[in-house]
Design an enzyme around this catalytic site. Sequence first.
Site, PDB file in Angstrom:
ATOM      1  N   HIS A  62      33.558 -87.480  48.900  1.00  0.00           N
ATOM      2  CA  HIS A  62      33.778 -88.242  47.661  1.00  0.00           C
ATOM      3  C   HIS A  62      32.616 -87.876  46.724  1.00  0.00           C
ATOM      4  CE1 HIS A  62      36.602 -91.086  49.747  1.00  0.00           C
ATOM      5  NE2 HIS A  62      35.859 -90.745  50.784  1.00  0.00           N
ATOM      6  N   PHE A  63      32.894 -87.084  45.698  1.00  0.00           N
ATOM      7  CA  PHE A  63      31.814 -86.642  44.804  1.00  0.00           C
ATOM      8  C   PHE A  63      31.768 -87.457  43.499  1.00  0.00           C
ATOM      9  CE2 PHE A  63      31.054 -82.045  46.600  1.00  0.00           C
ATOM     10  CZ  PHE A  63      30.508 -82.600  47.745  1.00  0.00           C
ATOM     11  N   ASN A  94      39.766 -91.009  45.010  1.00  0.00           N
ATOM     12  CA  ASN A  94      39.406 -92.361  44.549  1.00  0.00           C
ATOM     13  C   ASN A  94      38.272 -92.341  43.530  1.00  0.00           C
ATOM     14  OD1 ASN A  94      37.640 -91.569  46.591  1.00  0.00           O
ATOM     15  ND2 ASN A  94      37.290 -93.647  47.340  1.00  0.00           N
ATOM     16  N   HIS A 178      43.737 -92.685  55.550  1.00  0.00           N
ATOM     17  CA  HIS A 178      42.722 -93.674  55.925  1.00  0.00           C
ATOM     18  C   HIS A 178      43.478 -94.816  56.588  1.00  0.00           C
ATOM     19  CE1 HIS A 178      38.951 -96.121  54.951  1.00  0.00           C
ATOM     20  NE2 HIS A 178      39.780 -96.962  55.540  1.00  0.00           N
ATOM     21  N   HIS A 236      38.765 -89.878  59.860  1.00  0.00           N
ATOM     22  CA  HIS A 236      37.640 -90.637  60.407  1.00  0.00           C
ATOM     23  C   HIS A 236      38.000 -91.627  61.522  1.00  0.00           C
ATOM     24  CE1 HIS A 236      39.056 -93.200  57.188  1.00  0.00           C
ATOM     25  NE2 HIS A 236      38.258 -92.743  56.255  1.00  0.00           N
ATOM     26  N   ASN A 283      33.650 -97.612  55.889  1.00  0.00           N
ATOM     27  CA  ASN A 283      35.025 -97.937  56.269  1.00  0.00           C
ATOM     28  C   ASN A 283      35.686 -96.661  56.768  1.00  0.00           C
ATOM     29  OD1 ASN A 283      34.542-100.436  55.139  1.00  0.00           O
ATOM     30  ND2 ASN A 283      35.628 -99.970  53.239  1.00  0.00           N
ATOM     31  N   ASP A 310      32.948 -87.367  55.351  1.00  0.00           N
ATOM     32  CA  ASP A 310      33.282 -88.545  54.530  1.00  0.00           C
ATOM     33  C   ASP A 310      32.083 -88.931  53.652  1.00  0.00           C
ATOM     34  OD1 ASP A 310      34.598 -90.650  53.370  1.00  0.00           O
ATOM     35  OD2 ASP A 310      34.527 -91.962  55.119  1.00  0.00           O
ATOM     36  N   HIS A 314      26.821 -94.184  47.222  1.00  0.00           N
ATOM     37  CA  HIS A 314      26.723 -95.335  46.314  1.00  0.00           C
ATOM     38  C   HIS A 314      25.247 -95.465  45.969  1.00  0.00           C
ATOM     39  CE1 HIS A 314      30.823 -96.710  47.181  1.00  0.00           C
ATOM     40  NE2 HIS A 314      30.577 -96.430  48.445  1.00  0.00           N
TER      41      HIS A 314
HETATM   42  O1  DOR Z   1      33.143 -95.910  53.693  1.00  0.00           O
HETATM   43  C1  DOR Z   1      33.948 -95.397  52.934  1.00  0.00           C
HETATM   44  N1  DOR Z   1      33.615 -95.087  51.662  1.00  0.00           N
HETATM   45  N2  DOR Z   1      35.189 -95.179  53.340  1.00  0.00           N
HETATM   46  C2  DOR Z   1      36.175 -94.790  52.486  1.00  0.00           C
HETATM   47  O2  DOR Z   1      37.280 -94.655  52.901  1.00  0.00           O
HETATM   48  C3  DOR Z   1      35.901 -94.614  51.065  1.00  0.00           C
HETATM   49  C4  DOR Z   1      34.471 -94.317  50.854  1.00  0.00           C
HETATM   50  C5  DOR Z   1      34.102 -94.415  49.403  1.00  0.00           C
HETATM   51  O3  DOR Z   1      34.749 -93.775  48.585  1.00  0.00           O
HETATM   52  O4  DOR Z   1      33.143 -95.106  49.089  1.00  0.00           O
END
Ligand code: DOR
Length: 445
Positions: A62-63, A94, A178, A236, A283, A310, A314
């Site tokens: 997720h970039f 996402n 997922h 995952h 998650n 994954d 954040h």
């Molecule tokens: O821990 C997670 N973070 N699991 C995910 O499925 C999404 C990801 C995120 O985009 O933050």
Amino acid sequence: MSTLLIQNATLVNEGREFKAHLKIEGDRIAAIGSDLVPGPQDAVLDATGLHLLPGLIDDQVHFREPGLTHKACIASESQAAVAGGITSYLEMPNTQPQTVTYEDYQDKLDRAKATSAANYGFLFGGTNDNVELIKGLDKKTVAGVKLFLGSSTGNMLVDKPQVLREIFSSTDLVIAAHCEDETTVKNNLKAHIAEYGDNIPMEKHPVIRSAEACYLSSSSAIALAKETGARLHVFHLSTAIETELFDNSIPLEKKKITAEVCTHHLWFSDAEYSTKGSLIKWNPAVKSAADRDALWQALNDDRIDVLATDHAPHTLSEKQNPYTKAPSGGPLVQHALPALLTKVKEGKITLAKMVEKACHNPALLFDVEKRGYLREGYFADLVLVDCAAPFAVKKEDLLYQCQWSPFEGTTFSGSVRTTFVNGKKVYANGKVLEKNAGKALTFDR
Ligand code: DOR
């Protein structure tokens, strides 16, 4: 055309470790052999004592670009990726906007073309109402379809049974899922809020996002895939019980149902919530040491096919919120390979098996064209690692835009020395040298 001869490395490829030289011409591997000698114009890199692997292909990152660039962006995270020996990645939908239309998909390709240090591909997001678009996706340029069968960052839950059935029935692209059962997670969360209010201890994360939630969702996705003939890849895995759902009696090329495991689920256990708190909140949740052992077992016996990260950054201030507000996910691409080299040294997996799961299998599974192997004619996406050079994770060396890592303070037992993307030396000895060497992945379908 530039030519480089990498001499005296131990190559790790297709189940073997062997000493050889490897010649790069332009963006390709031109030759592999023990009798190669440099021509008068050739540059030479002596790799005595190092292992040469195909660059890793990370099938889940997720970039955050577009829309969430206060957390990360394609430029920063792809540079962290090449510093970690990851030369190609598949990025998730996402973002904001979500990657659920052709225009937004093209926008991501354009952004990556302008700024990616590593090769890039994207998953198209499935929603409750874009099945017609999924049917029309271009199989040569779209890596696959991502479905959130449990909600996570970005509110992309697909929860209408008839929509799921239609998506599963109408594409032969890989559907990467997922899997966490939404109702189970919601009920568990409600019960914990009733008990703890705003102060839910982080240790409760794997109780709320429970093994049962994972199993219910994975097993029903697998049942639907079997019924519809869909090509399902469960992302995952985090529990022992889910590993029982997967088959190792046929080779990957013949499988229609496959599984991935990520570095954090292989490294951490629930014993560490008390010290690391939300820094290991993901998650699906990191679960017990017994779950972790079962994941290693399933990876080694081929019920699990792919090793990925994954990577999901954040900001630290977001992570420092109380349980219900702290987002799940953490940055990993710079450190996954050194972490795996540490596990190789501990005897958890062989180097050749690691290469199979992190390099060959993602290429096979997603039909990535001419990458993932040390083969003549393939793109020269390569990583030289020193299995004997300890690597201490320090804040000042982090390339993630978010500037934290769950591994700070850890010393890995191996390190990444040099990374090549499309024949270009993009990273060496702690420095990113080329910031835009990535190309769009293409898919041989
Ligand atoms: O821990 C997670 N973070 N699991 C995910 O499925 C999404 C990801 C995120 O985009 O933050």
